[in-house]
Motif scaffolding. Structure first.
Motif, PDB file in Angstrom:
ATOM      1  N   ILE A 114       0.860  -1.185  -0.017  1.00 39.42           N
ATOM      2  CA  ILE A 114      -0.117  -0.040  -0.033  1.00 39.42           C
ATOM      3  C   ILE A 114       0.847   1.234  -0.066  1.00 39.42           C
ATOM      4  CG2 ILE A 114      -2.034  -0.910   1.029  1.00 39.42           C
ATOM      5  CD1 ILE A 114      -1.098   0.097   3.742  1.00 39.42           C
ATOM      6  N   SER A 115       0.456   2.295  -0.487  1.00 32.73           N
ATOM      7  CA  SER A 115       1.056   3.445  -0.518  1.00 32.73           C
ATOM      8  C   SER A 115       1.513   3.965   0.920  1.00 32.73           C
ATOM      9  CB  SER A 115       0.054   4.719  -1.167  1.00 32.73           C
ATOM     10  OG  SER A 115       0.013   4.436  -2.443  1.00 32.73           O
ATOM     11  N   GLU A 116       2.703   4.612   1.062  1.00 30.03           N
ATOM     12  CA  GLU A 116       3.376   5.102   2.282  1.00 30.03           C
ATOM     13  C   GLU A 116       2.188   6.041   2.898  1.00 30.03           C
ATOM     14  OE1 GLU A 116       7.272   6.777   2.944  1.00 30.03           O
ATOM     15  OE2 GLU A 116       7.838   5.517   1.178  1.00 30.03           O
ATOM     16  N   PHE A 117       1.714   6.923   2.284  1.00 26.01           N
ATOM     17  CA  PHE A 117       0.612   7.977   2.703  1.00 26.01           C
ATOM     18  C   PHE A 117      -0.711   7.846   2.277  1.00 26.01           C
ATOM     19  CE2 PHE A 117       5.119   9.550   2.317  1.00 26.01           C
ATOM     20  CZ  PHE A 117       5.264   9.830   3.752  1.00 26.01           C
ATOM     21  N   SER A 118      -1.593   7.852   2.877  1.00 26.77           N
ATOM     22  CA  SER A 118      -3.126   8.092   2.666  1.00 26.77           C
ATOM     23  C   SER A 118      -3.810   9.403   3.698  1.00 26.77           C
ATOM     24  CB  SER A 118      -3.990   7.035   2.843  1.00 26.77           C
ATOM     25  OG  SER A 118      -4.096   6.880   4.149  1.00 26.77           O
ATOM     26  N   ALA A 119      -4.562  10.153   2.587  1.00 28.48           N
ATOM     27  CA  ALA A 119      -5.172  11.120   3.113  1.00 28.48           C
ATOM     28  C   ALA A 119      -6.733  11.364   2.921  1.00 28.48           C
ATOM     29  CB  ALA A 119      -4.520  12.378   2.955  1.00 28.48           C
ATOM     30  N   ASP A 120      -7.624  11.581   3.870  1.00 23.37           N
ATOM     31  CA  ASP A 120      -9.092  11.874   3.533  1.00 23.37           C
ATOM     32  C   ASP A 120      -9.202  13.164   3.172  1.00 23.37           C
ATOM     33  OD1 ASP A 120      -9.238   9.285   4.637  1.00 23.37           O
ATOM     34  OD2 ASP A 120     -10.385   9.842   6.248  1.00 23.37           O
ATOM     35  N   VAL A 121      -9.939  13.402   2.243  1.00 27.45           N
ATOM     36  CA  VAL A 121     -10.544  14.704   2.036  1.00 27.45           C
ATOM     37  C   VAL A 121     -12.134  14.882   2.315  1.00 27.45           C
ATOM     38  CG1 VAL A 121     -11.123  16.304  -0.005  1.00 27.45           C
ATOM     39  CG2 VAL A 121      -9.345  14.738  -0.208  1.00 27.45           C
ATOM     40  N   LYS A 122     -12.471  15.816   3.270  1.00 26.40           N
ATOM     41  CA  LYS A 122     -13.497  15.627   4.042  1.00 26.40           C
ATOM     42  C   LYS A 122     -14.299  16.978   3.688  1.00 26.40           C
ATOM     43  CE  LYS A 122     -12.072  13.179   7.788  1.00 26.40           C
ATOM     44  NZ  LYS A 122     -12.569  12.042   8.190  1.00 26.40           N
ATOM     45  N   SER A 123     -15.528  16.855   3.647  1.00 20.93           N
ATOM     46  CA  SER A 123     -16.658  17.674   3.248  1.00 20.93           C
ATOM     47  C   SER A 123     -16.874  18.755   4.473  1.00 20.93           C
ATOM     48  CB  SER A 123     -17.874  17.200   2.846  1.00 20.93           C
ATOM     49  OG  SER A 123     -18.616  18.256   2.906  1.00 20.93           O
ATOM     50  N   SER A 124     -16.623  20.013   4.176  1.00 23.32           N
ATOM     51  CA  SER A 124     -17.075  21.057   5.255  1.00 23.32           C
ATOM     52  C   SER A 124     -18.515  21.584   5.223  1.00 23.32           C
ATOM     53  CB  SER A 124     -16.306  22.394   5.111  1.00 23.32           C
ATOM     54  OG  SER A 124     -16.094  22.532   3.905  1.00 23.32           O
ATOM     55  N   ASP A 125     -19.293  21.057   4.180  1.00 16.07           N
ATOM     56  CA  ASP A 125     -20.528  21.306   3.951  1.00 16.07           C
ATOM     57  C   ASP A 125     -21.606  20.320   4.119  1.00 16.07           C
ATOM     58  OD1 ASP A 125     -20.172  24.113   3.338  1.00 16.07           O
ATOM     59  OD2 ASP A 125     -19.376  23.317   1.296  1.00 16.07           O
ATOM     60  N   ARG A 126     -22.755  20.659   3.998  1.00 19.29           N
ATOM     61  CA  ARG A 126     -23.984  19.532   4.104  1.00 19.29           C
ATOM     62  C   ARG A 126     -24.749  19.615   2.777  1.00 19.29           C
ATOM     63  NH1 ARG A 126     -28.656  20.491   6.894  1.00 19.29           N
ATOM     64  NH2 ARG A 126     -29.410  18.315   6.867  1.00 19.29           N
ATOM     65  N   GLY A 127     -25.201  18.603   2.305  1.00 19.29           N
ATOM     66  CA  GLY A 127     -26.191  18.718   1.165  1.00 19.29           C
ATOM     67  C   GLY A 127     -25.854  17.486   0.446  1.00 19.29           C
ATOM     68  N   PHE A 128     -26.046  17.835  -0.799  1.00 20.89           N
ATOM     69  CA  PHE A 128     -25.884  16.829  -1.911  1.00 20.89           C
ATOM     70  C   PHE A 128     -24.662  17.277  -2.825  1.00 20.89           C
ATOM     71  CE2 PHE A 128     -30.363  16.641  -0.356  1.00 20.89           C
ATOM     72  CZ  PHE A 128     -30.329  15.465  -0.418  1.00 20.89           C
ATOM     73  N   VAL A 129     -23.871  16.097  -3.293  1.00 22.53           N
ATOM     74  CA  VAL A 129     -22.835  16.442  -4.214  1.00 22.53           C
ATOM     75  C   VAL A 129     -23.651  16.644  -5.599  1.00 22.53           C
ATOM     76  CG1 VAL A 129     -20.814  15.291  -5.546  1.00 22.53           C
ATOM     77  CG2 VAL A 129     -21.429  14.761  -3.137  1.00 22.53           C
ATOM     78  N   SER A 130     -23.375  17.971  -6.265  1.00 27.96           N
ATOM     79  CA  SER A 130     -23.889  18.193  -7.584  1.00 27.96           C
ATOM     80  C   SER A 130     -22.858  17.991  -8.690  1.00 27.96           C
ATOM     81  CB  SER A 130     -24.335  19.626  -7.388  1.00 27.96           C
ATOM     82  OG  SER A 130     -23.383  20.759  -7.346  1.00 27.96           O
ATOM     83  N   SER A 131     -21.571  17.993  -8.432  1.00 28.61           N
ATOM     84  CA  SER A 131     -20.896  17.785  -9.549  1.00 28.61           C
ATOM     85  C   SER A 131     -19.166  17.628  -8.744  1.00 28.61           C
ATOM     86  CB  SER A 131     -20.445  19.128 -10.521  1.00 28.61           C
ATOM     87  OG  SER A 131     -19.869  19.944  -9.842  1.00 28.61           O
TER      88      SER A 131
END
Ligand code: URA
Length: 448
Positions: free
Chosen positions: A336-353
């Motif tokens: 597995i890769s040496e590093f992994s990182a989460d990208v988090k949402s700062s908003d709530r709602g729905f993904v539009s794109s």
């Protein structure tokens, strides 16, 4: 003839003769025309385009720059498929074994990553030991043995395209209909299939960013193929977000294997991937005369999946092409890769794109693609999407996970991927995934 004169002629919008294209291409393949002159010529083509006659002459010359294989001693209708390129597009990995399991021989010649898009060869080569560089003799032997082979362009198959493809990748000259048509059709016609299914991608992650351009490309490809006596069926499919969940070579193999095993693809981030795969495999099974319609071909393909015959065929493919079957059967054993990182949402709602172009470009910075012709790909690197367009999101939810071996690229990549997701308060309507079907007779909206 003088190359500078020919570059100038194209730059000024004039048409070139077949003899002039022959001169340029043979000088390039022989090594007499330097990369800088071919780069300038390609850029002139990008801006000035080609007439239909030029496109046909160019395709023929690319095709006959190498050998054209004759597979007529192999029984059955041999069917290949080609995608014009997208982000997360691992359809070939799934579809080729499914179609072969339905009894249709699949001789597939694939390409490497191009621009921001991934390539089937790079994905397959992330499997330890998997070889894609077989001779033509071995290529025909493998189709006879297991009804399926997936290789790259050898020196014998459309060598003019092989060199030009790599050059276009690093000179921003990919998005040009005649160059794409010549590139795709020269390889595909050389591979010896009787029929070809095309997946022409449309949207921000594709080389054709509008449906109109995608239709124009599909029309050009279908016309060239039909002109060479091949049965052709094309589809315009959506590339306004990445296909499936994984972007990056081994990550895409994992997603494909999980779909082939039946563990994914029904009601998760791989659902769109499965839908496109089943449509295209259905079309291949139909052209291969193992079904009386595309719809029936889709049913045959679903059966091959449900009975695990597709997965078994994939394992056969890995084995016969030198790959390590145990790493596919035990996905967790892969480094597995040496590093992994989460990208988090700062908003709530729905993904539009979700911007697929940004996803593709960012995956390259993580190590999943090439920025220069001789860059070495890190097979482990890439992005896994945890949300797709239309999904509900709460603040703090993980939108995507990044994988890389270089720590310094994580922070800019995280910002870029975070910005690629747009979150809105109301659930958006999804664009149609399969938009048009393109046949020799004409183009119509796909209605299932
Ligand atoms: N795929 C190809 O094989 N060639 C192109 O130019 C674009 C996509």
């Amino acid at each position: 003839m003088n190359p500078v004169e020919l570059i100038r002629k194209k730059r000024d919008g004039q048409t070139l003769t077949e003899a002039e294209y022959r001169f340029l291409l043979s000088a390039y393949v022989d090594g007499h025309l330097p990369e800088y002159q071919m780069s300038a010529f390609l850029m002139a083509c990008y801006f000035r385009g080609m007439s239909n006659e030029e496109t046909l002459a160019f395709t023929k010359l690319m095709l006959y720059s190498g050998e054209v294989l004759d597979l007529s001693d192999i029984p059955g209708v041999k069917v290949d498929k080609h995608s014009t390129g997208g982000v997360g597009d691992k359809v070939s990995l799934l579809l080729a074994p499914i179609v072969a399991a339905c009894g249709v021989p699949v001789p597939m010649i694939s390409g490497r990553g191009l621009g921001h898009t991934g390539g089937t060869l790079d994905k397959l080569e992330s499997i330890p030991g998997f070889r894609t560089d077989f001779s033509i003799d071995k290529y025909t032997k493998l189709i006879k043995e297991i009804g399926l082979v997936m290789i790259g362009q050898t020196e014998e198959i459309a060598p003019a395209d092989k060199r030009m493809y790599a050059l276009r990748d690093v000179t921003a000259t990919v998005e040009c209909i005649p160059l794409i048509a010549g590139s795709i059709m020269s390889k595909k016609l050389a591979g010896g299939a009787d029929a070809l299914v095309l997946d022409v991608k449309s949207g921000r992650g594709a080389f054709m960013q509008s449906d109109q351009k995608a239709i124009e490309l599909a029309r050009t490809l279908v016309d060239i193929g039909s002109g060479f006596g091949k049965q052709m069926l094309g589809f315009i499919t959506d590339m306004s977000q990445p296909l499936g969940s994984a972007i990056g070579n081994w990550l895409e193999v994992v997603e494909s294997v999980e779909c082939l095993k039946g563990n994914r693809g029904t009601d998760d981030e791989s659902k769109d991937l499965m839908e496109v795969t089943l449509l295209l495999s259905g079309a291949m099974v139909f052209l291969g005369k193992k079904a009386s319609s595309v719809q029936e071909g889709i049913e045959r393909s679903k059966e091959a999946l449900a009975t695990k015959k597709g997965y078994q065929k994939f394992l056969d493919l890995v084995k016969t092409q030198g790959g390590d079957v145990s790493s596919v059967d035990n996905l967790e054993k892969y480094p597995i890769s040496e590093f992994s990182a989460d990208v988090k949402s700062s908003d709530r709602g729905f993904v539009s794109s979700i911007d697929p172009l940004e996803m593709g470009l960012t995956s390259i910075t993580l190590g999943a693609g090439r920025q220069k012709i001789d860059d070495i790909i890190d097979p482990k690197a890439g992005i896994v999407l945890k949300k797709k367009v239309g999904d509900p999101v709460a603040a703090g939810d993980t939108l995507a996970v990044l994988y890389t071996d270089s720590e310094e690229v994580i922070s800019p990549a995280r910002d870029r991927i975070g910005r690629s997701f747009k979150i809105v308060p109301d659930r958006p309507t999804l664009p149609p995934l399969i938009k048009y079907i393109v046949e020799e007779e004409g183009i119509r909206k796909w209605d299932g």
